[in-house]
Design an enzyme around this catalytic site. Structure first.
Site, short mmCIF file in Angstrom:
data_model
loop_
_atom_site.label_atom_id
_atom_site.label_comp_id
_atom_site.label_asym_id
_atom_site.label_seq_id
_atom_site.Cartn_x
_atom_site.Cartn_y
_atom_site.Cartn_z
CG ASN A 25 46.75 -3.62 -30.07
OD1 ASN A 25 45.85 -3.89 -29.78
ND2 ASN A 25 48.05 -3.97 -29.96
CB CYS A 26 49.94 -3.93 -35.04
SG CYS A 26 50.78 -2.55 -35.49
CG MET A 27 55.01 -5.65 -31.37
SD MET A 27 56.36 -6.68 -31.98
CE MET A 27 57.35 -6.57 -30.80
CB CYS A 100 49.82 -4.33 -38.26
SG CYS A 100 51.32 -4.11 -37.52
#
Length: 506
Positions: A25-27, A100
């Site tokens: 995942n990223c933000m 990301c």
């Protein structure tokens, strides 16, 4: 949000665990590396409650927004585990949109200003997704691959840069208010906290590089320490022996840290390559003993006698070109050119190559003077968006700008790049020029008030102001405002035609 249920639905619609090669995942997004992209039902995933949108491609990106992505990734891992023997691997997430990072990372940018695609409901940003796919599809050369690797290496470090940069900024403001605080022991502890990332940058970069290229992370960690060994500076002199320094013909005397983070990345990359080669030729019964030791000896020799001297020349050349020549000598003109060209660099996918230079500048003297100038490109885009919002009557275009403008002010500009300026082209050019005026003003400030810069990577827009060193924050905000105004004026006068927008957006 019921993360477990959402994760289960996403897994089902992505054709089950056997179709998930890796995930992270990223933000704002859950990122799934698929075995067979065509079997995933992206349209159905897009309709799920809690999903803001989906970016299709070799990697399926499910946009759920800040604060939700990491929790969804955790739930997805639990669902994958309960599904039985899943082939997926979980990669380390990063909480910073600027990067990301992914498992077999497709390499979005290190710069938060340009690397968040916020996909809105009702298909308003279908054009943004198509534009991004079109641009990314052209970034397939080996050069682009190298830059993507660089972005992936620094992606997980960015939250640390932000944390330590903010702490350093607090120390700077505290010291400015009360100069006597420097004798306070707890103040010194705070200063130490702010310097942790830069002090250990070479080790972290080595670790991440090995991980990126399939080597053992611990050997990468060691590779990061090889160019910084104090022994390279020579042995301590005694009564009978003079100091002995390791010297190389042509390149001169070696010193710890020669070549900076570029040297570390190349060294760790070489360690990974040597390690994988050795594992193919050394019997399994001897692998544990021979592979790490031989990798260290061969990789260290190559690093000391070849990589460090050559990477030192490269680092010095890049620093001279961008800092000494473009800024110190170029001044206002250099600032204008750098800020104007940054958005095209983002479009071409080569902006990630600047990340090691930023990191090395921060490690060397506490800040990077390049970032405040390059950040003006995002401000030019903000002005461009304001001008179009004032002129357009196209409801879809208005919707895209209204949803993207607030986060663009904070430094996340990708929605405006791919959803507005790049598809319309002329607003892209006026945004670049508007940013150039802001860059010129910031460069002028550096000439008159002394050098200043960002003490952290990953922040842009108004969020960068608190981490600007010394008193440079006022020059930075002034440049940001000028870039917004000039981007708006140029776009209002020359960069936007309603007829063109209606034809492209609709």
């Amino acid at each position: 949000m019921d993360y477990h249920s959402l994760a289960q639905r996403i897994l089902d619609l992505a054709a089950g665990p056997d179709n998930i090669q890796s995930f992270t995942n990223c933000m704002t997004r859950l990122r799934l590396d698929l075995v067979r992209t065509q079997t995933a039902d992206a349209e159905a995933i897009k309709e799920l409650d809690g999903v803001l949108g989906v970016v299709e491609g070799k990697q399926l990106q499910v946009v759920v927004g800040p604060g939700h992505a990491e929790r969804l990734r955790t739930a997805f891992g639990e669902v994958m585990g309960s599904a039985g023997s899943a082939p997926a691997t979980v990669t380390d997430p990063t909480a910073q949109d600027a990067s990301c990072s992914t498992a077999r990372r497709d390499g979005d940018s290190v710069t938060a200003q340009t690397e968040l695609t916020r996909v809105a409901p009702e298909g308003d940003t279908d054009l943004a997704v198509r534009t991004k796919k079109k641009v990314r599809s052209k970034q397939t050369s080996r050069v682009h691959a190298i830059f993507r690797h660089v972005g992936n290496i620094f992606a997980p470090i960015i939250p640390g840069f932000i944390a330590c940069g903010l702490v350093s900024a607090i120390c700077g403001m505290w010291k400015a208010i009360d100069p006597t605080v420097t004798s306070d022991e707890w103040f010194l502890v705070l200063v130490g906290l702010g310097g942790i990332v830069t002090a250990s940058l070479n080790l972290i970069v080595g670790h991440n590089t090995a991980q990126e290229f399939g080597g053992s992370p611990i050997l990468g960690f060691i590779a990061g320490g090889v160019p910084y060994m104090p022994a390279l500076a020579g042995r301590a002199a005694t009564d009978t022996t003079a100091a002995i320094a390791v010297t190389i013909p042509i390149f001169g005397e070696l010193q710890p840290g020669l070549g900076g983070v570029i040297g570390v990345m190349i060294t760790a990359w070489l360690f990974a390559g040597v390690e994988k080669w050795l594992r193919r030729i050394i019997p399994a019964v001897l692998e544990l003993f021979l592979v790490p030791a031989v990798t260290l000896l061969l990789g260290a020799a190559a690093s000391i006698f070849v990589i460090m001297p050559l990477s030192s020349l490269l680092m010095r050349g890049l620093t001279w070109l961008l800092v000494d020549f473009a800024l110190a000598k170029g001044g206002i003109i250099g600032g204008f050119i750098l800020a104007t060209l940054f958005l095209p660099m983002v479009m071409l996918g080569i902006h990630q190559g600047l990340t090691p230079i930023h990191a090395q500048l921060i490690a060397n003297h506490g800040f990077t003077e390049l970032l405040p100038i390059l950040a003006m490109a995002g401000a030019g885009q903000v002005g461009m968006a304001v001008a179009i919002l004032m002129k357009t009557r196209n409801p879809r275009l208005q919707s895209v700008i209204k949803s993207a403008l607030p986060i663009s002010i904070l430094g996340v500009g990708e929605p405006l790049i791919y959803g507005v300026s790049l598809p319309l082209l002329y607003p892209f050019l006026t945004a670049c020029l508007g940013g150039g005026f802001g860059g010129a003003f910031v460069a002028w400030g550096m000439q008159h008030s002394g050098a200043f810069g960002s003490q952290a990577l990953g922040l842009s827009g108004l969020l960068m102001a608190p981490v600007i060193s010394s008193s440079g924050w006022s020059w930075y905000l002034g440049g940001w405002l000028i870039a917004v105004i000039m981007g708006a004026v140029l776009t209002f006068l020359f960069g936007f035609r309603e007829s063109i927008a209606d034809r492209i957006i609709d």
